[in-house]
Design a protein around this motif. Sequence first.
Motif, mmCIF file in Angstrom:
data_model
loop_
_atom_site.group_PDB
_atom_site.id
_atom_site.type_symbol
_atom_site.label_atom_id
_atom_site.label_comp_id
_atom_site.label_asym_id
_atom_site.label_seq_id
_atom_site.Cartn_x
_atom_site.Cartn_y
_atom_site.Cartn_z
ATOM 1 N N GLY A 1 0.782 -1.238 0.000
ATOM 2 C CA GLY A 1 0.000 0.000 0.000
ATOM 3 C C GLY A 1 0.808 1.278 0.000
ATOM 4 N N GLY A 2 2.130 1.186 0.139
ATOM 5 C CA GLY A 2 2.931 2.405 0.252
ATOM 6 C C GLY A 2 3.206 3.058 -1.086
ATOM 7 N N SER A 3 3.657 4.305 -1.029
ATOM 8 C CA SER A 3 4.277 4.952 -2.184
ATOM 9 C C SER A 3 5.642 5.397 -1.678
ATOM 10 C CB SER A 3 3.464 6.166 -2.645
ATOM 11 O OG SER A 3 3.626 7.228 -1.722
ATOM 12 N N ASP A 4 6.558 5.741 -2.584
ATOM 13 C CA ASP A 4 7.889 6.165 -2.116
ATOM 14 C C ASP A 4 7.783 7.389 -1.209
ATOM 15 O OD1 ASP A 4 8.792 4.101 -3.600
ATOM 16 O OD2 ASP A 4 9.693 5.318 -5.189
ATOM 17 N N ALA A 5 6.883 8.302 -1.572
ATOM 18 C CA ALA A 5 6.746 9.528 -0.783
ATOM 19 C C ALA A 5 6.185 9.237 0.611
ATOM 20 C CB ALA A 5 5.844 10.521 -1.522
ATOM 21 N N THR A 6 5.146 8.384 0.702
ATOM 22 C CA THR A 6 4.560 8.125 2.026
ATOM 23 C C THR A 6 5.509 7.289 2.885
ATOM 24 O OG1 THR A 6 3.311 6.232 1.149
ATOM 25 C CG2 THR A 6 2.140 8.330 1.317
ATOM 26 N N VAL A 7 6.266 6.391 2.254
ATOM 27 C CA VAL A 7 7.229 5.585 3.027
ATOM 28 C C VAL A 7 8.336 6.496 3.562
ATOM 29 C CG1 VAL A 7 8.963 3.737 2.915
ATOM 30 C CG2 VAL A 7 6.720 3.416 1.852
ATOM 31 N N ALA A 8 8.834 7.387 2.714
ATOM 32 C CA ALA A 8 9.890 8.308 3.153
ATOM 33 C C ALA A 8 9.396 9.155 4.331
ATOM 34 C CB ALA A 8 10.326 9.209 2.002
ATOM 35 N N ALA A 9 8.160 9.650 4.228
ATOM 36 C CA ALA A 9 7.604 10.475 5.313
ATOM 37 C C ALA A 9 7.433 9.641 6.586
ATOM 38 C CB ALA A 9 6.273 11.073 4.877
ATOM 39 N N LEU A 10 6.984 8.400 6.426
ATOM 40 C CA LEU A 10 6.796 7.514 7.579
ATOM 41 C C LEU A 10 8.128 7.254 8.293
ATOM 42 C CD1 LEU A 10 5.076 5.438 9.256
ATOM 43 C CD2 LEU A 10 5.749 3.728 7.539
ATOM 44 N N ILE A 11 9.157 6.964 7.520
ATOM 45 C CA ILE A 11 10.461 6.639 8.128
ATOM 46 C C ILE A 11 11.050 7.890 8.786
ATOM 47 C CG2 ILE A 11 12.806 5.754 7.704
ATOM 48 C CD1 ILE A 11 10.487 3.653 7.344
ATOM 49 N N ASN A 12 10.881 9.006 8.121
ATOM 50 C CA ASN A 12 11.341 10.279 8.689
ATOM 51 C C ASN A 12 10.672 10.518 10.049
ATOM 52 O OD1 ASN A 12 11.505 13.194 9.049
ATOM 53 N ND2 ASN A 12 12.519 13.098 7.048
ATOM 54 N N TYR A 13 9.379 10.345 10.070
ATOM 55 C CA TYR A 13 8.599 10.512 11.307
ATOM 56 C C TYR A 13 9.055 9.494 12.371
ATOM 57 C CZ TYR A 13 4.747 9.609 14.477
ATOM 58 O OH TYR A 13 4.010 9.372 15.602
ATOM 59 N N THR A 14 9.229 8.252 11.956
ATOM 60 C CA THR A 14 9.630 7.177 12.886
ATOM 61 C C THR A 14 10.976 7.494 13.527
ATOM 62 O OG1 THR A 14 8.492 5.621 11.436
ATOM 63 C CG2 THR A 14 9.984 4.662 13.056
ATOM 64 N N GLU A 15 11.914 7.938 12.712
ATOM 65 C CA GLU A 15 13.247 8.266 13.235
ATOM 66 C C GLU A 15 13.160 9.399 14.252
ATOM 67 O OE1 GLU A 15 16.216 7.022 13.013
ATOM 68 O OE2 GLU A 15 15.829 5.415 11.607
ATOM 69 N N ARG A 16 12.325 10.377 13.972
ATOM 70 C CA ARG A 16 12.189 11.512 14.910
ATOM 71 C C ARG A 16 11.593 11.029 16.232
ATOM 72 N NH1 ARG A 16 8.409 14.934 13.158
ATOM 73 N NH2 ARG A 16 8.208 14.168 11.036
ATOM 74 N N VAL A 17 10.571 10.176 16.139
ATOM 75 C CA VAL A 17 9.936 9.659 17.357
ATOM 76 C C VAL A 17 10.919 8.815 18.164
ATOM 77 C CG1 VAL A 17 8.181 8.030 18.189
ATOM 78 C CG2 VAL A 17 7.597 9.696 16.431
#
Length: 355
Positions: free
Chosen positions: A334-350
């Motif tokens: 279900g991902g797209s490159d943009a949503t995966v990048a945003a998810l990982i970015n968010y995950t790393e910050r958390v």
Amino acid sequence: MPTLAAAEASNAAWAPSYVPVAIIAGGTSGVGQGIAEALARQTKGRAHIILIGRNAGAAAKIIASFPKPVDSDGDQDWTHEFVACDANSMASVRRVCAELRSRLKRVNFLVMTAAGPRGNSITYSGETDEGLDDHLSMRYFSRYLYSKELMPLLLSAREQGQHAHLMTVLGAGHDMPIPSSDLGLVEARRTSIKFLQGVVISIAAVKGVLRGVAYNDGLVAWFAAHHPTIAVTHISPGHVRTSGSSMAAGWLLAPLAWLFNFICSFIMISQDESAQYMLHALLDADRGLFIRDNHGDVVSAHVFSPDYTARFVDDSPTARKAGLLNGVPMKGYGGSDATVAALINYTERVLAEFK
Ligand SMILES: NC(=O)c1ccc[n+]([C@@H]2O[C@H](COP(=O)([O-])OP(=O)(O)OC[C@H]3O[C@@H](n4cnc5c(N)ncnc54)[C@H](OP(=O)(O)O)[C@@H]3O)[C@@H](O)[C@H]2O)c1
């Protein structure tokens, strides 16, 4: 679709030339226990099997049931052990990973199954002591952390020409989209009707259940594209008779949940049977990304070249298209490159908060 007999036969043919090292996060019961037991049986106990969970008593019983090889030269090359970890605590997961990295030279199989009873609730949503969403902490954040922190050990196994496979067992193959806002479900929890928590369906809880699945697609896509020499899998176990398999609902919806669980009981398989399919999937992959169903069948897969450089950051229309991973169409993803990048970015910050 492999039949149970076919999965068992292909598993039975596996005779590794090395002593495999397997970490099962969630190996103290359910699907994880089944996989650990199947690995122990297949290797006749000649394996380093690490069960991660909280229940030391359950782990001791499982480990006691594993075959124990006899070392004629007195030099024991196998170990069966339990490592305690609360997967709802990212600090705890980080600590355990650091400890494992300090003493292991390689890991061949990293299997993550722990979900926890809260993860199945559609009526309750809350936060862990660390302030993470209850549904996402174990199903996603802990799995991301295990994957990232133990990756060097998987890569080391691969460098030695051995199996190197990261597998997350949750709900693969459902094309679940990764949204671009409220990734931590903070807003969803804030707008949930608090006094009806545990009684009627909570939108935040339902979102939590679905997001866990979607985020695991993102997790495997990210690690597979960045580490093209190993195998990375998101697999669905289907309906398996385990302590965590029933749907939890509040008293108002209890009859509905009871009916759902009753119907499911007829189509559920045992954790031993499920383990044969999971083990088949674990062994039936050299490298690449795999989205697999409950029989271990490939829904979609892609093998990147070993020197592939992952691309998640370009802003092209392709990068925003769901179901495409770095330009490759992936069924059930279900991902797209943009949503995966945003998810990982968010995950790393958390996760940066839990050093
Ligand atoms: N069973 C099904 O029918 C079904 C259907 C669809 C998807 N799934 C998914 O498949 C996976 C495996 O299913 P399952 O039924 O085996 O899951 P489960 O019953 O939720 O998993 C049990 C394992 O999770 C561990 N666990 C629970 N809370 C923990 C915590 N706070 N910290 C560390 N470990 C914890 C338990 O260890 P301790 O008790 O030792 O802590 C045990 O080893 C899950 O992701 C589940 O969502 C299952």
